[in-house]
Every structure is written in structure tokens, then in C-alpha cells.
Design a protein around this motif. Structure first.
Motif, PDB file in Angstrom:
ATOM      1  N   GLY A 126      31.347   4.763  27.467  1.00  0.00           N
ATOM      2  CA  GLY A 126      32.117   3.974  28.417  1.00  0.00           C
ATOM      3  C   GLY A 126      32.367   2.568  27.917  1.00  0.00           C
ATOM      4  O   GLY A 126      31.634   2.043  27.079  1.00  0.00           O
ATOM      5  N   PRO A 127      33.430   1.926  28.431  1.00  0.00           N
ATOM      6  CA  PRO A 127      33.833   0.610  27.917  1.00  0.00           C
ATOM      7  C   PRO A 127      32.814  -0.496  28.154  1.00  0.00           C
ATOM      8  O   PRO A 127      32.707  -1.412  27.351  1.00  0.00           O
ATOM      9  CB  PRO A 127      35.142   0.328  28.661  1.00  0.00           C
ATOM     10  N   ARG A 128      32.052  -0.449  29.266  1.00  0.00           N
ATOM     11  CA  ARG A 128      31.118  -1.545  29.548  1.00  0.00           C
ATOM     12  C   ARG A 128      29.951  -1.558  28.568  1.00  0.00           C
ATOM     13  O   ARG A 128      29.599  -2.603  28.005  1.00  0.00           O
ATOM     14  CB  ARG A 128      30.607  -1.434  30.984  1.00  0.00           C
ATOM     15  N   VAL A 129      29.319  -0.404  28.384  1.00  0.00           N
ATOM     16  CA  VAL A 129      28.204  -0.322  27.436  1.00  0.00           C
ATOM     17  C   VAL A 129      28.692  -0.632  26.026  1.00  0.00           C
ATOM     18  O   VAL A 129      28.051  -1.367  25.263  1.00  0.00           O
ATOM     19  CB  VAL A 129      27.545   1.073  27.482  1.00  0.00           C
ATOM     20  N   ALA A 130      29.857  -0.083  25.676  1.00  0.00           N
ATOM     21  CA  ALA A 130      30.401  -0.315  24.340  1.00  0.00           C
ATOM     22  C   ALA A 130      30.775  -1.777  24.129  1.00  0.00           C
ATOM     23  O   ALA A 130      30.653  -2.302  23.017  1.00  0.00           O
ATOM     24  CB  ALA A 130      31.623   0.570  24.114  1.00  0.00           C
ATOM     25  N   LEU A 131      31.209  -2.462  25.209  1.00  0.00           N
ATOM     26  CA  LEU A 131      31.552  -3.881  25.081  1.00  0.00           C
ATOM     27  C   LEU A 131      30.305  -4.707  24.779  1.00  0.00           C
ATOM     28  O   LEU A 131      30.351  -5.635  23.955  1.00  0.00           O
ATOM     29  CB  LEU A 131      32.217  -4.383  26.361  1.00  0.00           C
ATOM     30  N   LEU A 132      29.184  -4.383  25.434  1.00  0.00           N
ATOM     31  CA  LEU A 132      27.928  -5.067  25.135  1.00  0.00           C
ATOM     32  C   LEU A 132      27.554  -4.852  23.675  1.00  0.00           C
ATOM     33  O   LEU A 132      27.154  -5.791  22.964  1.00  0.00           O
ATOM     34  CB  LEU A 132      26.821  -4.544  26.054  1.00  0.00           C
ATOM     35  N   ASN A 133      27.700  -3.616  23.234  1.00  0.00           N
ATOM     36  CA  ASN A 133      27.434  -3.280  21.835  1.00  0.00           C
ATOM     37  C   ASN A 133      28.345  -4.090  20.912  1.00  0.00           C
ATOM     38  O   ASN A 133      27.900  -4.671  19.920  1.00  0.00           O
ATOM     39  CB  ASN A 133      27.655  -1.777  21.640  1.00  0.00           C
ATOM     40  N   LEU A 134      29.630  -4.140  21.257  1.00  0.00           N
ATOM     41  CA  LEU A 134      30.606  -4.845  20.428  1.00  0.00           C
ATOM     42  C   LEU A 134      30.282  -6.328  20.317  1.00  0.00           C
ATOM     43  O   LEU A 134      30.249  -6.885  19.210  1.00  0.00           O
ATOM     44  CB  LEU A 134      32.007  -4.665  21.006  1.00  0.00           C
ATOM     45  N   VAL A 135      30.060  -6.991  21.463  1.00  0.00           N
ATOM     46  CA  VAL A 135      29.819  -8.436  21.455  1.00  0.00           C
ATOM     47  C   VAL A 135      28.578  -8.764  20.626  1.00  0.00           C
ATOM     48  O   VAL A 135      28.606  -9.665  19.764  1.00  0.00           O
ATOM     49  CB  VAL A 135      29.662  -8.969  22.889  1.00  0.00           C
ATOM     50  N   ALA A 136      27.492  -8.027  20.860  1.00  0.00           N
ATOM     51  CA  ALA A 136      26.241  -8.312  20.146  1.00  0.00           C
ATOM     52  C   ALA A 136      26.391  -8.064  18.652  1.00  0.00           C
ATOM     53  O   ALA A 136      26.043  -8.909  17.822  1.00  0.00           O
ATOM     54  CB  ALA A 136      25.116  -7.452  20.719  1.00  0.00           C
ATOM     55  N   SER A 137      26.921  -6.891  18.293  1.00  0.00           N
ATOM     56  CA  SER A 137      27.024  -6.555  16.867  1.00  0.00           C
ATOM     57  C   SER A 137      28.053  -7.423  16.160  1.00  0.00           C
ATOM     58  O   SER A 137      27.865  -7.797  14.995  1.00  0.00           O
ATOM     59  CB  SER A 137      27.369  -5.073  16.692  1.00  0.00           C
ATOM     60  N   TRP A 138      29.144  -7.779  16.853  1.00  0.00           N
ATOM     61  CA  TRP A 138      30.179  -8.595  16.207  1.00  0.00           C
ATOM     62  C   TRP A 138      29.660  -9.993  15.906  1.00  0.00           C
ATOM     63  O   TRP A 138      29.888 -10.521  14.816  1.00  0.00           O
ATOM     64  CB  TRP A 138      31.421  -8.683  17.101  1.00  0.00           C
TER      65      TRP A 138
END
Length: 408
Positions: free
Chosen positions: A76-88
């Protein structure tokens, strides 16, 4: 030799992950302060990253899609967004550290301040990513990074007590320092071996190379050759620092000190090989991290992406890549010490590790994407045990950093 050339994506991924600026610092400092007492960390890191890189490569080969592309769809977009922000954020900080590593290598070669070389390094990375073919990039920088074998060669010229070296690798010891510092160094070294960008780059690189299910054997050879080679190179760094610095209790704070034992053992040829190795591994890691930041953002938002795709057709992908490089340059031009930046980057990397590795384990068990190519029970057991270690390192990283004042 054909297998080695076939595994150049794995070699580049491993060289960038195991022996980038983070490991040049973490591994050498570990050897100088604790001898071979952290060798087990590298062994655990090699086994774990091989397991997860194999999953990431299998996902790319069977589904034809990169890991982050599927993470958003599966979780889902919310969990993936957390992943994206942290990893980016961690990846961009890592990119800055790698550019700093390139600049330090050039400073070692020329004597000119590393700040003069930072913009040059960023432009060179951008030109390679823009103009050099993906396969050629793999082979040039992946194989050039093998110049780090000069550290293994230097062990034979240094007064190495091989029995003591082997015994030290089998003994967990704080070497007279506090155990909290020992575990802080262990966490930093562990984070340097399993950096989040490694699996993003590896799986996206598999898509760039158009792997299919027929390429699974090729993908595994990339993993099983490339990552153990990276682990061996990192182990050589620990061993050389152990022989040269540990008996006297000397600290190690600069890239020049990392190279000094090789120069003592092999003279000018050793210095040339060490400088080439430092340049190749940090430049290769800068390529990886720059691409990984652009891969993750583009795959999350569904943009056209890929090094093979022209800037006109994938303008947002190439823009993110360029922004990452510019942010890296701006961070370094504040005169922050690249070595100190690397130490902070490793702590942040440890904190966000579960956000990278848990989704891979989830997707690798989803038959909607992999059919009968999902994980077997042995891979799941290994993946689950390694994930527990990742969570433990993530939880411990910040408290240990505070308690030990960053291992000081």
C-alpha cells in the motif's frame, strides 16, 4: 573468468555495499581497536545479504519488476511512502559520503584539498550515469574495485602472525574497551554490509538487464560470487588494520591511515593500488546510491525510469538523480568531515534497515508475483533469523550511539 564477468552486477553491488566509504572506515576502525573480534559480523552480513539479494534478484527475474515497484503495490502507498522517505534520505546522505570518499581518494593522490574535488567527483558520476552503458559501468567499476585485493596481498609482506589472526577471529573480545563500544562498532559494521541501497540497486539492475525466469541461475551467480568477494575484501581491511594498528592501540581516523600499512608493505606500488581501490569502490558506490535514490522515487510514483531510458523519456527519473547529486555536493561543501558523515550515516542506515528488508521477505512469499518461485522453507527460516538481527541492530543503534558518543 567467464563466471566472474557474468557476475559483475553482483560484484559492483557487493563492492559498493561491503567496501564503500562506510566499510573502509568501519572495518579499518574495527581492526585497529578490536583486532579480528568483529570478523563474525562480516560472516553474518555476507550470509544475510546473499539471502535477501537472491530474493530481490528472483523477484526482478520472475516478475520483471523491481522490488520497490512491488512494495508499493503489495503493502500500500502509506507503508511504501514511509519506506521511501526513510530509505531515500539515508541513500542521499550515503551518496554524499561516497562523493566525499572519492574526493578523499583524489586528495590522497594529489595532495589537494578534498573540497576542490567534490564538484569534480559529482560531475564525473553524473557523466558516467548519463553516458556509459549499464553493462560497461558494471564491469569497469565492479572489477576495478577488486584492486582492494592489495590489502590481502599486503598481509603477506607485513609481519603477520597468521595463527594469532585466526585465533582472534574466533574470539569475541572487547580488547580492553567497554562492551557498549564493542557493540556500537558491531552495529556500524553490520549496517555497512547491508546498506538499504544494495538490494534496490541489485533488483533494479536486474530489470535494467532484462532478466527473466530463464536468468535465475545468472542472478544467483551474481549473488554467490559478488557478495562473498565483497565480504572477503572487507575482511582484508580488518586484518591489515589488526596487524598494523591493534598491537599499539593506535586510533584510525583518516583514509591516509587506512592506506599506510599497504604503503609500508609494498611501497609506491602499494600506494598506487590503494588509491585506485579507494577511488573505484567509492565511485562505484556513488553510482549505486545515485541510481538507487532515483530508482526508489520513480518506482514509488510510477514514473518511467531506467539508466537505459533517455532523459527526454524519463525526465523525472534523471531529475531525481541530479537533485540527489546536488544535495550531496551541498552537504559536503558545508565542510563536514566525510569520515564523520559516514559514521552518522551508518547509524541512520541501521535504524531504517527493517523498512527495507521486511517488504522483500513479504513479496518473496507472494505467489501472485512469483508463482511457484516463492521462498522455500529454508530461505524463509534464514530470512526470518536475519530479519531478527536487523531489528535488533535497528533498535540498538541510536541508544548505543548516545551511550558511547558515537563510539568515542
Amino acid at each position: 573468468m567467464r563466471k566472474l564477468f557474468a557476475a559483475t552486477l553482483g560484484v559492483l553491488s557487493a563492492v559498493g555495499g561491503f567496501v564503500d566509504i562506510g566499510d573502509l572506515v568501519a572495518a579499518s576502525q574495527a581492526g585497529a581497536r578490536f583486532g579480528m573480534a568483529h570478523a563474525w559480523v562480516l560472516l553474518v552480513g555476507v550470509v544475510g545479504i546473499c539471502a535477501y539479494a537472491e530474493m530481490a534478484g528472483r523477484i526482478a527475474a520472475v516478475s520483471g519488476r523491481a522490488v520497490f515497484d512491488l512494495v508499493r503495490e503489495r503493502l500500500g502507498p502509506r507503508v511504501a511512502l514511509l519506506n521511501l522517505v526513510a530509505s531515500w534520505l539515508v541513500t542521499v546522505i550515503t551518496l554524499a559520503a561516497e562523493l566525499g570518499g572519492v574526493a578523499l581518494a583524489l586528495q590522497l593522490a594529489t595532495g589537494w584539498s578534498h573540497l576542490l574535488w567534490v564538484p569534480v567527483a559529482a560531475v564525473a558520476v553524473w557523466l558516467v550515469l548519463w553516458r556509459m552503458r549499464f553493462e560497461l559501468m558494471e564491469r569497469v567499476f565492479g572489477l576495478a574495485g577488486l584492486a582492494l585485493l592489495v590489502f590481502a596481498v599486503a598481509l603477506f609482506a607485513l609481519p603477520t602472525d597468521w595463527a594469532e589472526l585466526g585465533h582472534g577471529a574466533l574470539r569475541v573480545s572487547s580488547a580492553g574497551e567497554s562492551w557498549s563500544v564493542y557493540w556500537f562498532v558491531a552495529v556500524a559494521l553490520f549496517a555497512s554490509t547491508v546498506s538499504p541501497y544494495e538490494v534496490f540497486f541489485f533488483s533494479s539492475g536486474g530489470v535494467e538487464e532484462r532478466w527473466s525466469a530463464a536468468d535465475l541461475a545468472h542472478a544467483r551467480s551474481n549473488v554467490l560470487i559478488g557478495f562473498p568477494v565483497g565480504g572477503f575484501l572487507a575482511l582484508s581491511l580488518i586484518a591489515v588494520a589488526t596487524v598494523a594498528y591493534h598491537p599499539s592501540g593506535a586510533s584510525l581516523d583518516t583514509l591516509d591511515q587506512v592506506a599506510r600499512p599497504v604503503v609500508t608493505a609494498l611501497g609506491g606500488a602499494g600506494l598506487a593500488a590503494a588509491v585506485l581501490a579507494f577511488f573505484a569502490v567509492t565511485f562505484g558506490a556513488a553510482l549505486e546510491t545515485g541510481l538507487s535514490a532515483a530508482y526508489a522515487a520513480s518506482q514509488y510514483f510510477g514514473w518511467q525510469w531506467g539508466k537505459r531510458v533517455s532523459p527526454r523519456e524519463a525526465a523525472r527519473f534523471h531529475s531525481v538523480l541530479l537533485v540527489g547529486l546536488l544535495l550531496g555536493v551541498l552537504l559536503l561543501m558545508t565542510s563536514v568531515d566525510p569520515i564523520r558523515l559516514t559514521e552518522y550515516m551508518l547509524v541512520l542506515s541501521a535504524v531504517v534497515l527493517p523498512l527495507t528488508y521486511l517488504p522483500i521477505l513479504v513479496v518473496a512469499n507472494d505467489r501472485n508475483y512469483l508463482g511457484d518461485r516463492v521462498n522455500g522453507w529454508w530461505t524463509n527460516l534464514l530470512g526470518a533469523l536475519f530479519l531478527l538481527l536487523i531489528v535488533a541492530a535497528s533498535v540498538a543503534a541510536l541508544p548505543l550511539a548516545i551511550i558511547t558518543r558515537m563510539g568515542r
